[in-house]
Scaffold this motif. Structure first.
Motif, short mmCIF file in Angstrom:
data_model
loop_
_atom_site.label_atom_id
_atom_site.label_comp_id
_atom_site.label_asym_id
_atom_site.label_seq_id
_atom_site.Cartn_x
_atom_site.Cartn_y
_atom_site.Cartn_z
N TYR A 36 14.73 16.25 -46.70
CA TYR A 36 16.02 16.14 -47.30
C TYR A 36 16.04 15.94 -48.65
CZ TYR A 36 20.88 14.67 -48.03
OH TYR A 36 22.14 14.60 -48.31
N PHE A 37 15.23 15.01 -49.17
CA PHE A 37 15.10 14.49 -50.68
C PHE A 37 14.07 15.47 -51.25
CE2 PHE A 37 17.03 10.79 -48.79
CZ PHE A 37 17.98 10.70 -49.75
N HIS A 38 13.30 16.40 -50.73
CA HIS A 38 12.42 17.46 -51.13
C HIS A 38 11.24 16.43 -51.79
CE1 HIS A 38 15.68 20.37 -50.79
NE2 HIS A 38 16.33 19.73 -51.18
N TYR A 39 10.98 15.62 -50.99
CA TYR A 39 9.88 14.62 -51.55
C TYR A 39 9.72 14.63 -52.96
CZ TYR A 39 8.39 16.25 -46.86
OH TYR A 39 8.29 16.44 -45.58
N LEU A 45 9.33 6.39 -54.77
CA LEU A 45 9.45 5.25 -55.67
C LEU A 45 10.03 4.33 -54.58
CD1 LEU A 45 9.15 4.05 -58.30
CD2 LEU A 45 11.44 4.49 -58.70
N ILE A 46 10.99 4.82 -53.87
CA ILE A 46 11.77 3.86 -52.81
C ILE A 46 10.60 3.07 -51.90
CG2 ILE A 46 13.14 3.69 -50.74
CD1 ILE A 46 14.85 6.07 -52.00
N ILE A 47 9.58 3.69 -51.41
CA ILE A 47 8.49 2.88 -50.57
C ILE A 47 7.75 2.49 -51.31
CG2 ILE A 47 7.00 5.14 -50.42
CD1 ILE A 47 8.09 2.88 -47.36
N THR A 51 7.23 -1.67 -50.88
CA THR A 51 6.11 -2.20 -50.21
C THR A 51 5.38 -3.13 -51.33
OG1 THR A 51 4.87 -0.37 -50.84
CG2 THR A 51 5.62 -0.49 -48.51
N THR A 52 5.38 -2.75 -52.46
CA THR A 52 4.97 -3.70 -53.70
C THR A 52 5.49 -4.98 -53.60
OG1 THR A 52 4.41 -1.69 -54.95
CG2 THR A 52 4.47 -3.72 -55.93
N ILE A 53 6.80 -4.97 -53.59
CA ILE A 53 7.73 -6.25 -53.59
C ILE A 53 7.15 -6.96 -52.23
CG2 ILE A 53 9.86 -7.33 -53.49
CD1 ILE A 53 10.95 -4.87 -55.42
#
Length: 147
Positions: A36-39, A45-47, A51-53
């Motif tokens: 949907y977001f065309h990767y 950046l969302i993932i 995951t970093t936080i």
């Protein structure tokens, strides 16, 4: 005290199977939205940010829990040493020794073990010894060596 209770509750929650399942579902939902977001970069950046936080915060939570568990274990061992008639009470303060002093003490006990004909290989590292103990525990009872 409130912080310690908060960390313990958060640790219990984060280690639950429901939390793990929720994390799997969130990752699956994120992956399914890729087309949907065309990767795009924002989608990735969302993932990455999430995951970093979470990882950053979990390091502190795990360390806090580990420190607490370690303190509890030491207190229990100290009480056992104190309550045991033949134990050396000097062991109650081993946590104040540096690494070199602990190695020297280990060597002394290995020597004592060899003198008492106790099967102790003092040249092995702790991880190798732990692996040997696990192997011995995995043997069927008939194959377990007699002391």
């Amino acid at each position: 005290m409130k912080f310690a209770k908060f960390c313990q509750a958060l640790s219990n929650w984060s280690g639950s199977s429901k939390t793990f399942l929720t994390a799997i579902l969130l990752i699956a939902a994120w992956a399914l939205t890729g087309p949907y977001f065309h990767y795009n970069d924002t989608w990735q950046l969302i993932i990455n940010t999430s995951t970093t936080i979470i990882t950053f915060l979990m390091v502190f939570l795990i360390q806090n829990t580990q420190n607490r568990d370690n303190d509890i274990l030491h207190l229990k061992l100290d009480e056992l040493i104190r309550a045991t008639k033949d134990a050396q009470n000097a062991f109650l303060s081993l946590d104040h020794l540096d690494s070199k002093e602990l190695r020297e003490l280990r060597k002394r006990y290995c020597t004592m073990g060899e003198e008492e004909e106790v099967s102790v290989d003092c040249t092995q590292t702790a991880s190798v010894q732990a692996a040997d103990i696990q192997k011995a525990a995995a043997l069927p009872p008939a194959e377990t060596p007699m002391p």
